[in-house]
Design a protein around this motif. Structure first.
Motif, PDB file in Angstrom:
ATOM      1  N   LEU A 119      47.232  48.312  40.726  1.00 27.35           N
ATOM      2  CA  LEU A 119      45.502  47.233  40.509  1.00 27.35           C
ATOM      3  C   LEU A 119      44.955  47.153  42.721  1.00 27.35           C
ATOM      4  O   LEU A 119      43.934  47.123  42.593  1.00 27.35           O
ATOM      5  CB  LEU A 119      45.660  45.408  40.293  1.00 27.35           C
ATOM      6  N   ALA A 177      45.750  38.161  38.683  1.00 23.63           N
ATOM      7  CA  ALA A 177      46.777  39.319  37.365  1.00 23.63           C
ATOM      8  C   ALA A 177      48.928  38.359  37.973  1.00 23.63           C
ATOM      9  O   ALA A 177      48.842  38.381  36.636  1.00 23.63           O
ATOM     10  CB  ALA A 177      46.449  40.490  37.549  1.00 23.63           C
ATOM     11  N   SER A 178      48.373  38.044  39.241  1.00 25.79           N
ATOM     12  CA  SER A 178      50.427  37.629  39.066  1.00 25.79           C
ATOM     13  C   SER A 178      50.239  37.007  38.953  1.00 25.79           C
ATOM     14  O   SER A 178      51.307  36.459  37.818  1.00 25.79           O
ATOM     15  CB  SER A 178      50.547  38.406  40.758  1.00 25.79           C
ATOM     16  N   LEU A 234      48.863  34.882  36.296  1.00 18.84           N
ATOM     17  CA  LEU A 234      48.941  35.712  34.518  1.00 18.84           C
ATOM     18  C   LEU A 234      50.594  35.969  34.334  1.00 18.84           C
ATOM     19  O   LEU A 234      50.989  34.862  33.717  1.00 18.84           O
ATOM     20  CB  LEU A 234      48.046  36.348  34.321  1.00 18.84           C
ATOM     21  N   ALA A 235      51.033  37.197  35.174  1.00 19.67           N
ATOM     22  CA  ALA A 235      52.282  37.368  34.502  1.00 19.67           C
ATOM     23  C   ALA A 235      53.027  36.599  35.015  1.00 19.67           C
ATOM     24  O   ALA A 235      54.468  36.068  34.311  1.00 19.67           O
ATOM     25  CB  ALA A 235      52.889  38.683  35.836  1.00 19.67           C
ATOM     26  N   LEU A 267      51.534  45.724  38.835  1.00 17.27           N
ATOM     27  CA  LEU A 267      50.581  44.734  38.818  1.00 17.27           C
ATOM     28  C   LEU A 267      50.404  45.917  40.513  1.00 17.27           C
ATOM     29  O   LEU A 267      48.863  45.923  40.636  1.00 17.27           O
ATOM     30  CB  LEU A 267      50.586  43.267  39.000  1.00 17.27           C
ATOM     31  N   ILE A 273      46.139  45.960  33.293  1.00 14.98           N
ATOM     32  CA  ILE A 273      46.768  44.847  34.057  1.00 14.98           C
ATOM     33  C   ILE A 273      48.080  44.639  32.583  1.00 14.98           C
ATOM     34  O   ILE A 273      48.800  43.783  32.719  1.00 14.98           O
ATOM     35  CB  ILE A 273      45.972  43.386  33.444  1.00 14.98           C
ATOM     36  N   ARG A 310      40.173  47.419  34.283  1.00 18.39           N
ATOM     37  CA  ARG A 310      41.377  46.923  34.893  1.00 18.39           C
ATOM     38  C   ARG A 310      41.984  45.717  33.614  1.00 18.39           C
ATOM     39  O   ARG A 310      42.924  45.536  34.042  1.00 18.39           O
ATOM     40  CB  ARG A 310      40.667  45.563  35.499  1.00 18.39           C
ATOM     41  N   LEU A 311      41.737  44.718  33.001  1.00 14.91           N
ATOM     42  CA  LEU A 311      42.199  44.736  31.972  1.00 14.91           C
ATOM     43  C   LEU A 311      43.163  45.412  31.636  1.00 14.91           C
ATOM     44  O   LEU A 311      44.266  45.123  30.640  1.00 14.91           O
ATOM     45  CB  LEU A 311      41.716  43.465  30.586  1.00 14.91           C
ATOM     46  N   MET A 351      40.263  36.725  28.042  1.00 11.64           N
ATOM     47  CA  MET A 351      40.305  36.582  29.371  1.00 11.64           C
ATOM     48  C   MET A 351      39.270  38.119  29.820  1.00 11.64           C
ATOM     49  O   MET A 351      38.965  38.695  31.094  1.00 11.64           O
ATOM     50  CB  MET A 351      41.887  37.813  29.702  1.00 11.64           C
ATOM     51  N   ALA A 374      41.965  41.197  41.559  1.00  9.18           N
ATOM     52  CA  ALA A 374      42.194  40.203  40.403  1.00  9.18           C
ATOM     53  C   ALA A 374      43.255  40.699  40.624  1.00  9.18           C
ATOM     54  O   ALA A 374      44.714  40.205  39.841  1.00  9.18           O
ATOM     55  CB  ALA A 374      42.110  42.349  39.454  1.00  9.18           C
ATOM     56  N   PHE A 384      38.087  39.978  33.807  1.00  6.73           N
ATOM     57  CA  PHE A 384      38.195  41.682  34.252  1.00  6.73           C
ATOM     58  C   PHE A 384      37.084  41.994  33.007  1.00  6.73           C
ATOM     59  O   PHE A 384      37.203  42.079  32.381  1.00  6.73           O
ATOM     60  CB  PHE A 384      39.869  41.571  33.955  1.00  6.73           C
TER      61      PHE A 384
END
Length: 741
Positions: free
Chosen positions: A713, A723-724, A726-727, A709, A637, A633-634, A625, A719, A629
């Motif tokens: 963010l 990211a959403s 990904l969750a 998130l 997350i 930011r990572l 990842m 992002a 990002f």
């Protein structure tokens, strides 16, 4: 930033009475005799005898300000000066720098607070009947007059002062009095723009501290050197660069005055706890000031409910040292001994040893359930550290003194060790099947206890608990989700406290009790997260001002966009995520060639290799990842996914807890009396109920992650959609992973 004098400022000065072609006012002032003893007594309450400091810093703002002060000092006409800027910028000190750097430096300088002057200016001009005799201006002679806060001077008096500045004359007793010359120099300071004053003077505007962040490190180190010398320290302590960087992110609305108060608090907290109020240590308490002594006002805390204001009796009960001593040293310590004896002498499998059931079916699910409710409370009653404290006290009785708490960037090296230690524990648990081995489970408990004991003998307080304990690291990470927090009111601490017993310990003071200070070496006013608070109530016991509050708050209130957290915590997050993939490794890696049938049976190297690979899967995903990002930011997350990780870990431990926790009585008694064990109550949840509960906690964790998130963010961030998604994918994959077979 200073403004250079221009024609608008010069014009009014042309009407000022010349000194009959004699010396300039500055030259005349330098040659004038000093006031008599009577006059000196009149001036004494207002005298400025020296400058407090020079202009510190190398930024362009400091350079311009320094040049403006130099030019004003060398001004041959001794024109009046206006120094303007926000409160707390030590504008009066700049006026003193100009005066004592000028040819008139031998003349006296007086300072009057404009906000306290009377409307008729009698303090300055005297009365008409006395023709100004005995007035402050008459006594001052050729000295320098500083009117602080000219913007707060009453309007009639302000006009008289402007006349004094522009013409060099003043009237005794008001408008009808006689005129008197004033050969000295006039200085004004103002916190707001005053155009009519600005037009008459050399104008110097002082930039606020928030635009001079580059100079902050030099200010801090300079002030620490000066103040530590006044405290009698032989060598000033060092200030870590991490502290400077954190302070640079704060705006300092009180400017230099607020910074000086902050530094004074920091040095007072670092002084030896045994030093009395009047005593001065001969050497610094620490070679490097800890970050915990530099605390600034926290962001406004909304939606808090003070439990101790609601139930005052709860505060007194939790502050009672006897309650904690009985709990820790009379119950927890010996219960821990009993459990370990049970694990060593009893049956070795979980089906027949109640101690194993308590550890794996009770402790793990319950501690995960406790994080959103009470945060890191487990650490306050942790048996590992109880025996660490017992060994520390015994060592002191035998003459051994643990070293001082090592200050500095301990997290930089300790956090990777903590994550590696937790990874080793997870590998040991899986490869050697600790869940079904009583002696090995006891060895794990004793190994962590040994670390606590060694850490307590090596360093004071709970160094192990804060930096190196694997369980403590996990508790500190998930404590950010808690609805409970212990904090101090910064205003009360900075305005009322002088002992700082909550941080460094000390004798009883007021209603505060004698304590050894915070066991984790922090101050409750410095806390921005629950990571370094174990709810042991030491700060509440020591506080004489009732500043410490125990409050309910919204879940995960610690996780804000401005969260400052160690970068190394990401490693612990990934190790904890690896616990999921390691425990269910067969679903992920079981189809690969050379995969062993079980991690607990067969040749060691293949089992260990596949266990390490399964544990590393989240870390490998994290590395994949990184190109998408930024590091910051990572990291945000990952913190946003913390509720989801909590839900998945709880779902991973629920099957064992809900299926076996209710059988602990039968399992305990069965080896001693089988028929009696069969008659004892037991409870075991149906698989469908367990599956439903797993789904509930995963959904709760997912909702919390999606909310965080959006918070971390920012809505509209590019992002956020990725990211959403990904969750959602992690929640679905995690639920499939922990599903009952």
């Amino acid at each position: 930033m200073a403004e250079q004098p221009g024609s608008a400022a010069d014009a009014p000065l042309a009407d000022r009475p010349a000194a009959a072609a004699g010396p300039t006012p500055a030259e005349a002032a330098a040659l004038a005799p000093l006031p008599s003893a009577d006059r000196y007594r009149r001036l004494a309450p207002h005298l400025v005898v020296r400058t407090r400091r020079g202009i510190v810093g190398t930024s362009r703002y400091a350079t311009r300000l320094r040049e403006a002060v130099r030019q004003a000092s060398e001004d041959g006409q001794a024109r009046p000066v206006l120094i303007s800027g926000e409160p707390g910028l030590e504008k009066d000190n700049l006026a003193a720098l100009i005066h004592f750097g000028s040819p008139a430096r031998r003349q006296l300088m007086v300072r009057l607070d404009g906000a306290l002057l009377r409307q008729d200016g009698a303090e300055l001009f005297g009365s008409a009947s006395s023709d100004g005799a005995g007035s402050l201006l008459e006594s001052l002679g050729s000295g320098a007059l500083l009117i602080d806060k000219i913007n707060q001077v009453p309007s009639p008096l302000q006009q008289a002062l402007l006349t004094l500045a522009s013409t060099g004359q003043w009237r005794a007793g008001g408008p009808g009095g006689s005129l008197h010359p004033f050969p000295g120099r006039v200085f004004f300071t103002s916190e707001v723009a005053v155009p009519e004053v600005d037009r008459l003077c050399l104008s110097i505007r002082v930039p606020p501290l928030r635009v001079r962040r580059q100079d902050l490190g030099e200010w801090v180190r300079y002030s620490v050197r000066m103040r530590s010398r006044a405290l009698g320290w032989s060598r000033p302590p060092q200030v870590p660069e991490a502290v400077i960087q954190r302070l640079q992110s704060y705006d300092f609305p009180g400017n230099l005055q607020e910074l000086e108060e902050l530094l004074n608090r920091a040095l007072q907290q670092a002084r030896p706890a045994h030093a009395s109020d009047g005593a001065k240590p001969t050497a610094p308490e620490v070679a490097q000031l800890p970050e915990e002594v530099f605390w600034t006002p926290a962001r406004q805390q909304r939606f808090r409910f003070d439990l101790w204001r609601w139930k005052p009796g709860l505060r007194e009960w939790l502050r009672n040292p006897l309650v904690w001593k009985v709990l820790l040293f009379g119950l927890v310590s010996w219960l821990f001994v009993l459990v370990n004896v049970w694990l060593w002498l009893g049956p070795q499998d979980r089906a027949h040893n109640g101690g194993l059931t308590l550890f794996w079916a009770w402790w793990w699910p319950l501690i995960l359930l406790s994080y959103p409710l009470v945060g890191r409370l487990w650490c306050a009653v942790c048996p590992f550290m109880v025996w660490g404290e017992i060994s520390q006290r015994l060592a002191r009785l035998l003459g051994w003194t643990p070293a001082e708490w090592p200050r500095g960037s301990s997290d930089d090296w300790a956090a990777p060790l903590l994550a590696a230690g937790f990874a080793a524990i997870l590998l040991w648990e899986s490869v050697w099947d600790l869940e079904n081995s009583a002696k090995l489970s006891s060895c794990l408990l004793l190994l962590i206890t040994a670390g606590a004991v060694i850490g307590s003998l090596r360093f004071e307080k709970r160094f192990w608990c804060r930096y190196l304990c694997p369980v403590g690291g996990m508790n500190g990470l998930f404590a950010k989700l808690s609805i409970l927090e212990l904090r101090a009111q910064v205003g009360t601490c900075s305005g009322s406290c002088s002992t700082y017993g909550c941080f460094k310990g000390g004798p009883a003071h007021g209603e505060g009790l004698a304590t050894a200070g915070c066991p984790l070496g922090t101050h409750p006013a410095h806390l921005s997260t629950n990571r370094n608070c174990v709810l042991c109530m030491s700060c509440a016991q020591a506080c004489p001002h009732r500043s410490v509050q125990l409050s309910l708050r919204p879940p995960a209130a610690d996780l804000q966009r401005d969260l400052e957290a160690p970068a190394a915590e990401a490693g612990l997050f990934l190790v904890l995520a690896g616990d999921l993939t390691l425990h269910h490794w067969q679903r992920l890696l079981g189809a690969l060639p050379l995969a062993p049938a079980s991690l607990s049976e067969g040749p060691l190297l293949p089992r260990l290799a596949f266990a390490a690979l399964a544990l590393a899967l989240p870390s490998l995903g994290f590395l994949l990842m990184r190109p998408w990002f930024s590091p910051q930011r990572l990291r945000r997350i990952l913190y946003a996914l913390l509720p989801l990780l909590w839900g998945l870990l709880l779902a991973r431990h629920l099957p064992l807890g809900m299926a076996e926790a209710g059988t602990v009585l039968q399992v305990t008694v069965a080896p001693l009396n089988g028929p009696l064990a069969a008659q004892l109550p037991s409870w075991s949840a149906d698989g469908h109920v367990i599956g439903f509960c797993q789904s509930v906690v995963v959904v709760v964790g997912l909702v919390g992650a999606l909310v965080l998130l959006r918070r971390l963010l920012r809505v509209g961030s590019s992002a956020l959609p990725a990211a959403s998604l990904l969750a959602l994918a992690l929640a679905a994959g995690g639920r499939w992973l922990v599903a009952l077979a």
